[in-house]
Write a protein that holds these residues in place. Sequence first.
Motif, PDB file in Angstrom:
ATOM      1  N   SER A  96      70.557  -9.989 -65.412  1.00 57.61           N
ATOM      2  CA  SER A  96      69.636 -10.356 -67.001  1.00 57.61           C
ATOM      3  C   SER A  96      69.940 -12.056 -67.160  1.00 57.61           C
ATOM      4  O   SER A  96      69.359 -12.868 -67.608  1.00 57.61           O
ATOM      5  N   LEU A 155      57.126  -6.890 -68.018  1.00 56.67           N
ATOM      6  CA  LEU A 155      57.591  -7.410 -68.290  1.00 56.67           C
ATOM      7  C   LEU A 155      57.671  -6.485 -69.391  1.00 56.67           C
ATOM      8  O   LEU A 155      58.321  -6.307 -70.195  1.00 56.67           O
ATOM      9  N   ARG A 208      60.939  -4.126 -68.831  1.00 56.69           N
ATOM     10  CA  ARG A 208      61.703  -4.814 -69.353  1.00 56.69           C
ATOM     11  C   ARG A 208      62.122  -4.673 -70.565  1.00 56.69           C
ATOM     12  O   ARG A 208      63.259  -4.449 -70.643  1.00 56.69           O
ATOM     13  N   VAL A 209      60.789  -4.959 -71.625  1.00 57.68           N
ATOM     14  CA  VAL A 209      60.692  -4.881 -72.761  1.00 57.68           C
ATOM     15  C   VAL A 209      61.884  -3.670 -73.128  1.00 57.68           C
ATOM     16  O   VAL A 209      62.577  -3.638 -73.950  1.00 57.68           O
ATOM     17  N   LEU A 213      65.770 -10.591 -72.424  1.00 56.22           N
ATOM     18  CA  LEU A 213      64.513 -11.077 -71.577  1.00 56.22           C
ATOM     19  C   LEU A 213      64.665 -13.592 -71.057  1.00 56.22           C
ATOM     20  O   LEU A 213      63.912 -13.121 -71.088  1.00 56.22           O
ATOM     21  N   TYR A 229      54.466 -12.865 -74.582  1.00 54.87           N
ATOM     22  CA  TYR A 229      54.495 -11.429 -74.797  1.00 54.87           C
ATOM     23  C   TYR A 229      52.981 -10.715 -74.884  1.00 54.87           C
ATOM     24  O   TYR A 229      52.595 -10.642 -73.899  1.00 54.87           O
TER      25      TYR A 229
END
Length: 1003
Positions: A669, A938, A941-942, A971, A985
Amino acid sequence: MTLPQGRRSSTFTRLLRHGFTDPSAAERLLDAPELTAVRSDPLLLDALSATADPDLALFGLVRLVEAQEDEAGRRELLDTLVTAKPLRDRLLGVMGASEALADHLARHPRDWRALATYESADLHPGVADFERGLADATDPVSLRVAYRRCLLAIAARDVCGTTDVAEVASELADLATATLRAALAMARAAAPGDAAQCRLAVIAMGKCGGHELNYVSDVDVIFVAEPTEGGASAAGADEGKALRAATRLASHMMRICSETNVEGTIWPVDANLRPEGRNGPLVRTLSSHLAYYQRWAKTWEFQALLKARPVAGDLALGEEYVATLAPLVWHAAERENFVADVQKMRRRVVENIPAGEVERELKLGPGGLRDVEFAVQMLQLVHGRSDASIRSGSTLAALDALGAGGYVGRVDAAQLDDAYRFLRSLEHRIQLYKLRRTHLVPEDDADLRRIGRSLGMRTEPITELHRAWKRHTSVVRRLHEKLFYRPLLDAVAQLAPGEARLSTEAARERLVALGYADPSGALRHLEALASGVSRKAAIQRTLLPVLLGWFADSADPDAGLLNFRQVSDALGKTPWYLRLLRDEGAAAENLARVLSAGRLAPDLLLRAPEAVALLGDERGLVPRGRAHLEQEILAAVRRADGAEQAVTAARGVRRRELFRTAAGDIIGSYGTEDSPAEADPGALVDRVGDAISDLTAATIAGTLRAVVRDGWGDTLPTRFAVIGMGRFGGHELAYGSDADVLFVHEPREGADEQEAAKAAAKVVSEMRRLLQLPSADPPLVVDADLRPEGRSGPLVRTLGSYEAYYRRWSLVWESQALLRAEPVAGDEELGRAFIDLISPLRYPAEGLGEDAVREIRRLKARMEAERMPRGADPTLHTKLGRGGLSDVEWTVQLLQLRHGWAEPGLRTTRTREALAAACAAGLIPAQDAATLDEAWVLATRVRNAVMLVRGRAGDTFPSGGRELAAVGRYLGYDAGHVGDMLDDYRRITRRARAVVEERFYGA
């Protein structure tokens, strides 16, 4: 004029020995009638031989003699050449280094006399001298001629070694100052009415402001103006008139310097460093400048002000401008993300260099001039607020002061000084040839030979030049980032007597600028790591300057340094640990990224520090497959004495593999210097989900084997299988996920059914207990709440019991839950039988009826209303919020329930795979599918980021600033951009919710 072609003569060898590359042409030039009086003088050949390019110097000399107005002029020139060695060396030297200045001399043949000025090597011209040299200029054309005449004298002294590179740069800046003053005087004379209305000051910026100008460079300026006293009032419309008058004067001054005429151009005057850049007014009042810098200015704008210097116009107003803004400059380091902003700007500069020019870029490329300048300026901004001695606008003067004050190690300062002087000298010689603005090292051998010879390299000029250039850029690359961190170690180390060190207060200042919240604590850690004379401390002193930079690039440098100290304390006596970090290029950076990215990975590592070895292995961060994991865990189980010891071993493997996965995720990442960040976030999510799901399955398989062996030997009286559900069955487990499962058993032939049921229940109970025993390893929670009858039903059932329940009592939500069912451990044949049993439930023939569809929608709406935590922001809740995981998964699962019977691609437990199959089958438009996929990736991943950062699971963004910033870094958001992250987001999930409204609810 074209270089004449000559024939080979008896003097060919002699000319070749004197450095001529075309001896035939040189012989013909020497035979020219204009040189009859001097051709036999051996001093002439020796002087030509000493130039950078003897062929070019001789050609220029012939042209200059030809251009003299009469015989008397030619005789004066030639007599001077023979009798005056200093002038001879200067004249031939400049013509051998600069074709452009030789052209100027041919156009203005009297200007060679300017080289007779400042005969003494001890005299260096200043602004006043250059003002006298420009005094006769009355228009832009004559100003250009006079400017070149002065430039000729500077260049001649430069190529002859009378002045060093710093003095040359200073003289060029002084000449620019005199030129700006002359141009402004012309503008004022052309518009006396405008001149009477305003006080206008010209502030030099950049290299001109820093007294380190190049031969050919933009001259950066800022204009400040006020109404004249006794004239226009300082308020209202009169101030506006004054500013308009000042703008006209400034614009005219810029045109005089920048426009091209028959004599070419002087240099562009660039005012783009002003507030708001090209979009802002050219001229502002002092109060307007102050208001902008107090409210709107970015970090780089304060960095630019380091070199601000009044040079023309109303100097009193200029000094007031500098004095007014200085306090803001020296507090710029207190701005949030100061160091990150400066470093990001430097990286952006490098990224914008065309790929084919990076290695030849002398100024902006890695190891170039800008690396030195940025490093010095960053140190000035941090420490200049408390130490006025380092506030020089000159890079070399500031570097010297930083070394003297202990802000930079003396050896580092000396090496950088040497490298910077060489690179600036190389830049000067490149530009001098044609007086063109360039920072690219040429590729042509003739150019490289001339440049090398001009720098004193006579044996193998091209080879020597390349070697010196690469050596100096290598020094800059190695030192420019360490420069900021190495003195921090000296501040806590024992230094030799008389060696300057960074004071404790200065070290704290620097650490605060780097983002450390507890600078005193950081200094204690540095002292513990680097003090002493042991080999361990010596290696740490080598490693820490680089590690500190990587820690500072994270959201929590304090945690990174503390974790590094703890790992080093645990492994400090292990011979391979420091050797790994020192010798394996990627290991040290990987460790720094992992230790400063949050709590989970460091916690896992500190429980078994030997796992740091994974960071130096090229394949060490690639998750291992299910087969390899199960093989290792089962082997550990076989070696153990009992079930508890066996499961402890299995959990130890799980801990190590969780660290491997987390470390690989973090580095994928963040990216490293040698490996960019993973371009496809979905690939990272899939990799993590597969890795943790495979690891969980292998751990459960090992635990099952240990429990069975401990209680029943080789054979359990019933066949037993574990069915993965939810994210576990979908290969989508996150770091903090429980393992959702169903347990199924089938008594063996001849076994008592009650005994078989008791054995199965005991296996389940013991597995869950052992996997959650308090220990140094993270627990694995096995959740069976998705079983028939939920918590009220038995933990384990036979295949027949499942069949009876599903036939009589199954609800639509249970069919939906079974979409994720997949065997993960135990009897493979029994697992397949269970899947065959439930297939008609999860993929009903002809799909769901409308009543069932309405029931699923009702359940989803009820869940949204009742299960959202009180006070949670629905736009930022990753699981139950708008466009979050639940929205996407329920939409995909409804498609599977309705169409899975007809579309084989939908018969998968994986969300993204099912969504792609639905799109391929035409069940959802590609754009809608992409929108849902982006939101799901997303949100996943959060959730992963929250667990990595906080060390505990969470479905919402953290509220703490540092933790939120760390999630942002994971991120891909730079420091200071958490607002952008939250906005993105909300935007992505809002679009996904719109798709859900249409595709799930039918709105």
